[in-house]
Design a protein around this motif. Sequence first.
Motif, PDB file in Angstrom:
ATOM      1  N   VAL A  15       0.829  -1.215   0.000  1.00  0.00           N
ATOM      2  CA  VAL A  15       0.000   0.000   0.000  1.00  0.00           C
ATOM      3  C   VAL A  15       0.861   1.260   0.000  1.00  0.00           C
ATOM      4  CG1 VAL A  15      -1.612   1.363   1.383  1.00  0.00           C
ATOM      5  CG2 VAL A  15      -1.999  -1.088   1.069  1.00  0.00           C
ATOM      6  N   THR A  16       1.910   1.284   0.808  1.00  0.00           N
ATOM      7  CA  THR A  16       2.722   2.499   0.932  1.00  0.00           C
ATOM      8  C   THR A  16       3.628   2.741  -0.267  1.00  0.00           C
ATOM      9  OG1 THR A  16       4.380   1.256   2.213  1.00  0.00           O
ATOM     10  CG2 THR A  16       2.681   2.470   3.449  1.00  0.00           C
ATOM     11  N   VAL A  17       3.985   1.684  -1.018  1.00  0.00           N
ATOM     12  CA  VAL A  17       4.879   1.892  -2.152  1.00  0.00           C
ATOM     13  C   VAL A  17       4.206   2.722  -3.243  1.00  0.00           C
ATOM     14  CG1 VAL A  17       4.254  -0.183  -3.473  1.00  0.00           C
ATOM     15  CG2 VAL A  17       6.575   0.740  -3.631  1.00  0.00           C
ATOM     16  N   VAL A  18       2.884   2.675  -3.317  1.00  0.00           N
ATOM     17  CA  VAL A  18       2.177   3.394  -4.382  1.00  0.00           C
ATOM     18  C   VAL A  18       2.340   4.907  -4.259  1.00  0.00           C
ATOM     19  CG1 VAL A  18      -0.065   3.832  -5.454  1.00  0.00           C
ATOM     20  CG2 VAL A  18       0.540   1.505  -4.727  1.00  0.00           C
ATOM     21  N   PRO A  19       1.965   5.536  -3.130  1.00  0.00           N
ATOM     22  CA  PRO A  19       2.130   6.993  -3.050  1.00  0.00           C
ATOM     23  C   PRO A  19       3.584   7.436  -3.121  1.00  0.00           C
ATOM     24  CG  PRO A  19       1.478   6.088  -0.916  1.00  0.00           C
ATOM     25  CD  PRO A  19       1.306   4.993  -1.920  1.00  0.00           C
ATOM     26  N   TYR A  20       4.476   6.662  -2.518  1.00  0.00           N
ATOM     27  CA  TYR A  20       5.891   7.046  -2.575  1.00  0.00           C
ATOM     28  C   TYR A  20       6.405   7.010  -4.017  1.00  0.00           C
ATOM     29  CZ  TYR A  20       6.990   7.345   2.420  1.00  0.00           C
ATOM     30  OH  TYR A  20       7.066   7.747   3.740  1.00  0.00           O
ATOM     31  N   THR A  21       6.009   5.997  -4.779  1.00  0.00           N
ATOM     32  CA  THR A  21       6.438   5.906  -6.177  1.00  0.00           C
ATOM     33  C   THR A  21       5.871   7.063  -6.993  1.00  0.00           C
ATOM     34  OG1 THR A  21       6.611   3.502  -6.082  1.00  0.00           O
ATOM     35  CG2 THR A  21       6.397   4.491  -8.265  1.00  0.00           C
ATOM     36  N   LEU A  22       4.612   7.397  -6.770  1.00  0.00           N
ATOM     37  CA  LEU A  22       4.002   8.505  -7.513  1.00  0.00           C
ATOM     38  C   LEU A  22       4.723   9.821  -7.223  1.00  0.00           C
ATOM     39  CD1 LEU A  22       0.203   7.619  -7.154  1.00  0.00           C
ATOM     40  CD2 LEU A  22       1.689   7.278  -9.144  1.00  0.00           C
ATOM     41  N   VAL A  23       5.044  10.048  -5.953  1.00  0.00           N
ATOM     42  CA  VAL A  23       5.785  11.267  -5.588  1.00  0.00           C
ATOM     43  C   VAL A  23       7.175  11.250  -6.235  1.00  0.00           C
ATOM     44  CG1 VAL A  23       6.838  12.546  -3.686  1.00  0.00           C
ATOM     45  CG2 VAL A  23       4.525  11.626  -3.443  1.00  0.00           C
ATOM     46  N   LEU A  24       7.818  10.100  -6.213  1.00  0.00           N
ATOM     47  CA  LEU A  24       9.151   9.979  -6.805  1.00  0.00           C
ATOM     48  C   LEU A  24       9.118  10.271  -8.299  1.00  0.00           C
ATOM     49  CD1 LEU A  24      11.713   7.166  -6.096  1.00  0.00           C
ATOM     50  CD2 LEU A  24      11.145   7.747  -8.444  1.00  0.00           C
ATOM     51  N   LEU A  25       8.129   9.703  -8.998  1.00  0.00           N
ATOM     52  CA  LEU A  25       8.035   9.913 -10.440  1.00  0.00           C
ATOM     53  C   LEU A  25       7.719  11.366 -10.777  1.00  0.00           C
ATOM     54  CD1 LEU A  25       6.119   6.678 -11.497  1.00  0.00           C
ATOM     55  CD2 LEU A  25       8.551   7.172 -11.785  1.00  0.00           C
ATOM     56  N   ILE A  26       6.846  11.977  -9.979  1.00  0.00           N
ATOM     57  CA  ILE A  26       6.540  13.398 -10.191  1.00  0.00           C
ATOM     58  C   ILE A  26       7.795  14.238  -9.985  1.00  0.00           C
ATOM     59  CG2 ILE A  26       5.283  15.371  -9.247  1.00  0.00           C
ATOM     60  CD1 ILE A  26       2.974  13.420  -8.646  1.00  0.00           C
ATOM     61  N   ALA A  27       8.541  13.926  -8.928  1.00  0.00           N
ATOM     62  CA  ALA A  27       9.777  14.669  -8.649  1.00  0.00           C
ATOM     63  C   ALA A  27      10.773  14.510  -9.795  1.00  0.00           C
ATOM     64  CB  ALA A  27      10.394  14.173  -7.339  1.00  0.00           C
ATOM     65  N   ARG A  28      10.874  13.301 -10.303  1.00  0.00           N
ATOM     66  CA  ARG A  28      11.827  13.051 -11.381  1.00  0.00           C
ATOM     67  C   ARG A  28      11.448  13.820 -12.642  1.00  0.00           C
ATOM     68  NH1 ARG A  28      12.366   7.597 -15.034  1.00  0.00           N
ATOM     69  NH2 ARG A  28      14.082   8.309 -16.337  1.00  0.00           N
ATOM     70  N   ALA A  32      13.422  17.557 -10.400  1.00  0.00           N
ATOM     71  CA  ALA A  32      14.008  17.594  -9.055  1.00  0.00           C
ATOM     72  C   ALA A  32      15.440  17.059  -9.098  1.00  0.00           C
ATOM     73  CB  ALA A  32      13.167  16.773  -8.085  1.00  0.00           C
ATOM     74  N   LYS A  33      16.240  17.490  -8.161  1.00  0.00           N
ATOM     75  CA  LYS A  33      17.609  17.012  -8.077  1.00  0.00           C
ATOM     76  C   LYS A  33      17.621  15.513  -7.793  1.00  0.00           C
ATOM     77  CE  LYS A  33      19.591  21.350  -6.377  1.00  0.00           C
ATOM     78  NZ  LYS A  33      20.344  21.994  -5.258  1.00  0.00           N
ATOM     79  N   LYS A  34      18.663  14.847  -8.256  1.00  0.00           N
ATOM     80  CA  LYS A  34      18.743  13.396  -8.047  1.00  0.00           C
ATOM     81  C   LYS A  34      18.821  13.045  -6.565  1.00  0.00           C
ATOM     82  CE  LYS A  34      23.783  13.038  -8.692  1.00  0.00           C
ATOM     83  NZ  LYS A  34      24.852  12.383  -9.496  1.00  0.00           N
ATOM     84  N   GLU A  35      19.390  13.973  -5.761  1.00  0.00           N
ATOM     85  CA  GLU A  35      19.441  13.730  -4.318  1.00  0.00           C
ATOM     86  C   GLU A  35      18.037  13.691  -3.725  1.00  0.00           C
ATOM     87  OE1 GLU A  35      23.269  15.524  -5.624  1.00  0.00           O
ATOM     88  OE2 GLU A  35      21.166  16.081  -5.882  1.00  0.00           O
ATOM     89  N   THR A  36      17.140  14.532  -4.262  1.00  0.00           N
ATOM     90  CA  THR A  36      15.755  14.563  -3.776  1.00  0.00           C
ATOM     91  C   THR A  36      15.033  13.278  -4.159  1.00  0.00           C
ATOM     92  OG1 THR A  36      15.689  16.975  -3.975  1.00  0.00           O
ATOM     93  CG2 THR A  36      13.572  15.817  -3.881  1.00  0.00           C
ATOM     94  N   VAL A  37      15.229  12.831  -5.386  1.00  0.00           N
ATOM     95  CA  VAL A  37      14.590  11.595  -5.854  1.00  0.00           C
ATOM     96  C   VAL A  37      15.065  10.412  -5.019  1.00  0.00           C
ATOM     97  CG1 VAL A  37      14.295  10.042  -7.819  1.00  0.00           C
ATOM     98  CG2 VAL A  37      14.325  12.521  -8.183  1.00  0.00           C
ATOM     99  N   TYR A  38      16.369  10.365  -4.760  1.00  0.00           N
ATOM    100  CA  TYR A  38      16.911   9.271  -3.958  1.00  0.00           C
ATOM    101  C   TYR A  38      16.352   9.316  -2.532  1.00  0.00           C
ATOM    102  CZ  TYR A  38      20.211   6.183  -1.597  1.00  0.00           C
ATOM    103  OH  TYR A  38      20.772   5.168  -0.855  1.00  0.00           O
ATOM    104  N   ALA A  39      16.220  10.516  -1.972  1.00  0.00           N
ATOM    105  CA  ALA A  39      15.715  10.651  -0.608  1.00  0.00           C
ATOM    106  C   ALA A  39      14.290  10.115  -0.484  1.00  0.00           C
ATOM    107  CB  ALA A  39      15.768  12.110  -0.178  1.00  0.00           C
TER     108      ALA A  39
END
Length: 248
Positions: A15-28, A32-39
Motif C-alpha cells: 500500500v505504501t509503495v504506491v504513493p511514494y512511487t508517484l511522488v518519486l516519479l513526479i519529482a523526477r 528535481a535534483k537526483k538527491e531529492t529523488v533518492y531521498a
Amino acid sequence: MAFIRSVLHLLWMAVTVVPYTLVLLIARFTGAKKETVYAIARAWLALSVNSAGPMLGIRRRVTGMENLPTDPGQGVVLLCKHQSTYETFLMPAIMPRPLAYVFKKELLRIPFFGWSIGSLDMVHIDRSQGSRAFAKVLQQGRKLLAQGTWVIMFPEGTRVARGEAGQYKSGGARLAVSAGVPVVPIAVTSARVWPKKPFTKRPGIVDVSIGPQISPEGLTQDELTKKAQDWIESEMRRLDPEAYPPGQ
C-alpha cells in the motif's frame, strides 16, 4: 500469529509503495535534483524496515559504522552477505551516502517498485549479454564512484540459506580495482528472522556488522574477493554460531 503479522506487513509495503512511487516519479519528471529523488526512495525503504519492528518484532543491531569512509567524495564498493530481502531494503536506510545497486533488469518490470528503482542512479544489467553486461557495470560503476556514490553488490549473486555460503564472484572486487576504491565487507544475519524462501517472518534481531576497509592496492580482483569473503564468512560464524555445525 506470525503468519498474520507477515501478511499485514506485506500489505503495508504494497500500500505504501504506491504513493511514494508517484511522488518519486513526479519529482523526477519535474526536474528535481537526483538527491531529492533518492531521498524519496530511501524514505520508503526506511519505512519498510522500520515498520518490521512493531509489526513483525524484527529489530536490527548495527556495528562497525566507524569503518565507513567519512570523506563525502570517497567512493567505496560495499560487498554484502545476502540472505533475504531485508538487507536489500536496509542498506540504503542506514548508510550515510547514496547507494547504487547492481541488479538484473527483470526487476524493472515490477509495478511501482521497479518503476522507482528505474528512476534512480543504479546499474541494471541484462545477464544474457555476458561480458557486455559487466562492461556496463564497470563504466557506470566508475562514474558513480567518482561522484561519491557507493556501489553495493551481493558477491554471492543471489540469496543463500542460513548457515550456507554461495560462490563469491569477483565482479565487485574488479570494479574496486578498476576504480581504485576500497571494498567494505558486510555480514548480515537476516535469515534468522527473515528466511530465504518461507513467507512467515519470525521476531528477533538482525545483526549487521560492517568490516574494515580493504584497499585494492597491490591485489588482484580474486585476491580482493578472497579477503572480503574470508572476513564475511568468519564474521557470520561469530554472529550466528548456531547456524554452523562444529568443524564446518
